[in-house]
Design a protein around this motif. Structure first.
Motif, PDB file in Angstrom:
ATOM      1  N   VAL A   6      14.169 -44.452 -19.596  1.00 19.47           N
ATOM      2  CA  VAL A   6      15.247 -43.924 -18.759  1.00 19.47           C
ATOM      3  C   VAL A   6      16.382 -43.383 -19.622  1.00 19.47           C
ATOM      4  N   LYS A   7      16.660 -44.049 -20.746  1.00 19.94           N
ATOM      5  CA  LYS A   7      17.679 -43.532 -21.659  1.00 19.94           C
ATOM      6  C   LYS A   7      17.282 -42.149 -22.179  1.00 19.94           C
ATOM      7  N   SER A   8      16.005 -42.005 -22.529  1.00 22.43           N
ATOM      8  CA  SER A   8      15.534 -40.692 -22.978  1.00 22.43           C
ATOM      9  C   SER A   8      15.675 -39.666 -21.862  1.00 22.43           C
ATOM     10  N   LEU A   9      15.324 -40.066 -20.641  1.00 22.07           N
ATOM     11  CA  LEU A   9      15.475 -39.172 -19.492  1.00 22.07           C
ATOM     12  C   LEU A   9      16.928 -38.751 -19.326  1.00 22.07           C
ATOM     13  N   GLN A  10      17.848 -39.687 -19.440  1.00 22.99           N
ATOM     14  CA  GLN A  10      19.269 -39.370 -19.277  1.00 22.99           C
ATOM     15  C   GLN A  10      19.742 -38.399 -20.355  1.00 22.99           C
ATOM     16  N   ARG A  11      19.213 -38.536 -21.559  1.00 22.50           N
ATOM     17  CA  ARG A  11      19.581 -37.595 -22.627  1.00 22.50           C
ATOM     18  C   ARG A  11      19.014 -36.207 -22.334  1.00 22.50           C
ATOM     19  N   ILE A  12      17.813 -36.166 -21.799  1.00 21.63           N
ATOM     20  CA  ILE A  12      17.227 -34.881 -21.398  1.00 21.63           C
ATOM     21  C   ILE A  12      18.080 -34.227 -20.317  1.00 21.63           C
ATOM     22  N   LEU A  13      18.475 -35.023 -19.336  1.00 21.48           N
ATOM     23  CA  LEU A  13      19.295 -34.502 -18.237  1.00 21.48           C
ATOM     24  C   LEU A  13      20.672 -34.067 -18.728  1.00 21.48           C
ATOM     25  N   ARG A  14      21.226 -34.803 -19.663  1.00 22.37           N
ATOM     26  CA  ARG A  14      22.526 -34.423 -20.240  1.00 22.37           C
ATOM     27  C   ARG A  14      22.413 -33.087 -20.968  1.00 22.37           C
ATOM     28  N   ASP A  15      21.330 -32.923 -21.752  1.00 18.15           N
ATOM     29  CA  ASP A  15      21.127 -31.665 -22.459  1.00 18.15           C
ATOM     30  C   ASP A  15      20.894 -30.511 -21.489  1.00 18.15           C
ATOM     31  N   ALA A  16      20.330 -30.834 -20.315  1.00 20.44           N
ATOM     32  CA  ALA A  16      20.089 -29.799 -19.299  1.00 20.44           C
ATOM     33  C   ALA A  16      21.352 -29.456 -18.526  1.00 20.44           C
ATOM     34  N   ASP A  86       3.070 -41.970 -21.630  1.00 22.47           N
ATOM     35  CA  ASP A  86       3.551 -43.151 -22.340  1.00 22.47           C
ATOM     36  C   ASP A  86       3.758 -42.820 -23.817  1.00 22.47           C
ATOM     37  N   PHE A  87       2.808 -42.114 -24.399  1.00 23.33           N
ATOM     38  CA  PHE A  87       2.931 -41.697 -25.798  1.00 23.33           C
ATOM     39  C   PHE A  87       4.132 -40.770 -25.980  1.00 23.33           C
ATOM     40  N   ALA A  88       4.285 -39.818 -25.032  1.00 22.33           N
ATOM     41  CA  ALA A  88       5.406 -38.876 -25.118  1.00 22.33           C
ATOM     42  C   ALA A  88       6.742 -39.599 -25.017  1.00 22.33           C
ATOM     43  N   ALA A  89       6.817 -40.608 -24.140  1.00 25.39           N
ATOM     44  CA  ALA A  89       8.064 -41.356 -23.978  1.00 25.39           C
ATOM     45  C   ALA A  89       8.431 -42.075 -25.276  1.00 25.39           C
ATOM     46  N   ASP A  90       7.449 -42.662 -25.940  1.00 29.75           N
ATOM     47  CA  ASP A  90       7.714 -43.332 -27.211  1.00 29.75           C
ATOM     48  C   ASP A  90       8.149 -42.322 -28.275  1.00 29.75           C
ATOM     49  N   SER A  91       7.529 -41.149 -28.268  1.00 29.61           N
ATOM     50  CA  SER A  91       7.905 -40.114 -29.239  1.00 29.61           C
ATOM     51  C   SER A  91       9.327 -39.620 -28.981  1.00 29.61           C
ATOM     52  N   LEU A  92       9.687 -39.476 -27.708  1.00 26.08           N
ATOM     53  CA  LEU A  92      11.056 -39.074 -27.372  1.00 26.08           C
ATOM     54  C   LEU A  92      12.061 -40.117 -27.849  1.00 26.08           C
ATOM     55  N   ALA A  93      11.736 -41.392 -27.659  1.00 25.66           N
ATOM     56  CA  ALA A  93      12.644 -42.458 -28.099  1.00 25.66           C
ATOM     57  C   ALA A  93      12.899 -42.358 -29.599  1.00 25.66           C
ATOM     58  N   THR A  94      11.837 -42.102 -30.365  1.00 22.98           N
ATOM     59  CA  THR A  94      11.994 -41.943 -31.812  1.00 22.98           C
ATOM     60  C   THR A  94      12.837 -40.717 -32.141  1.00 22.98           C
ATOM     61  N   LEU A  95      12.583 -39.622 -31.437  1.00 20.63           N
ATOM     62  CA  LEU A  95      13.333 -38.392 -31.671  1.00 20.63           C
ATOM     63  C   LEU A  95      14.820 -38.587 -31.412  1.00 20.63           C
TER      64      LEU A  95
END
Length: 270
Positions: A6-16, A86-95
């Protein structure tokens, strides 16, 4: 979606440009509103069926869209949480945590060093003495461990053979410094499957390395004995530093070396 996703999602939404709230990992009204805003603004990036999806599915779709926008393979934007998402979410967290996507870990060779002179399994008796007669000592664990089969039972140490104790202490301290308590819980690295156990190998007749207290199991529920890289959680890229810390001390992951028993790491060469 867990808190990290969800934190990654919020960062995506913030960037959008649709979210201005806290990056707190809570999918509340502000986050859901921002999800709707991103879908409306990027209508060509979502399937027509998105209009009829639940709030959760729409949120997952935005996470998938955000991953694809960052060149992270997430599969189709379908709002369904499968292994690829699931893999993408983990990769986003690292990014988002490091500023870089995770390395192509499967292209990297396993570290093959042995600074502590761990023996081959065939020489365990000569090196460590008779099985089931280990000289056990307690090594403090910097994070709280929960027994994998009874999460209500916790412990703060690992009992192991005295000869591997200092090496184990160094590994645990490096792991904790890298990940921290919260991330270790998220990765299920607090789910302890045991060290010393006077038993034979499962599916074999010889003594297990656990019988000397020189092997440890982690998160056995998600890393079952016969599972390979396609299923084992500990085969994912976010665990690469974890395995490096062990391997640099000469410990062996049977998962990385032989692609089975990913829960298991031992201070002995197969």
């Amino acid at each position: 979606m867990n808190k990290t996703a969800v934190k990654s999602l919020q960062r995506i939404l913030r960037d959008a440009g649709t979210y201005s709230g806290k990056i707190d990992g809570l999918r509340g009204p502000l986050t859901n509103k921002a999800v709707n805003g991103m879908i409306e603004a990027r209508r060509d990036g979502f399937p027509d069926a998105v209009e009829g999806w639940s709030a959760r599915r729409r949120a997952v779709a935005c996470l998938q869209r955000g991953a694809l926008d960052r060149d992270i393979e997430a599969g189709p934007v379908d709002g369904l949480w499968g292994p690829q998402t699931d893999f993408a979410a983990d990769s986003l967290a690292t990014l988002f945590e490091t500023g870089e996507p995770p390395p192509a870990w499967r292209d990297e060779p396993v570290v093959d060093v042995n600074p502590n002179g761990w023996p081959r399994e065939a020489a365990l008796i000569e090196a460590f003495g008779s099985p089931c007669e280990a000289n056990l000592v307690r090594v403090p664990c910097p994070w709280t461990l929960s027994l994998a089969w009874d999460l209500r039972t916790t412990c703060d140490h690992i009992g192991c053979h005295e000869r591997v104790a200092e090496s184990l202490r160094r590994v645990l301290e490096r792991v904790y410094a890298h990940y921290g308590e919260e991330r270790l819980r998220e990765l299920r690295l607090n789910r302890y499957g045991g060290c010393y156990n006077c038993r034979r190998k499962r599916g074999g007749s010889s003594w297990s390395t656990h019988a000397w207290g020189v092997a440890i199991d982690w998160d056995p529920d998600q890393n079952k004995l016969r599972w390979g890289r396609d299923r084992a959680r500990l085969a994912r890229p976010e665990y690469d530093p974890w395995w490096r810390f062990w391997e640099e001390e000469g410990w062996v992951s049977l998962g990385r070396a032989r692609n089975f028993d990913w829960m298991h790491v031992q201070a002995a060469k197969p």
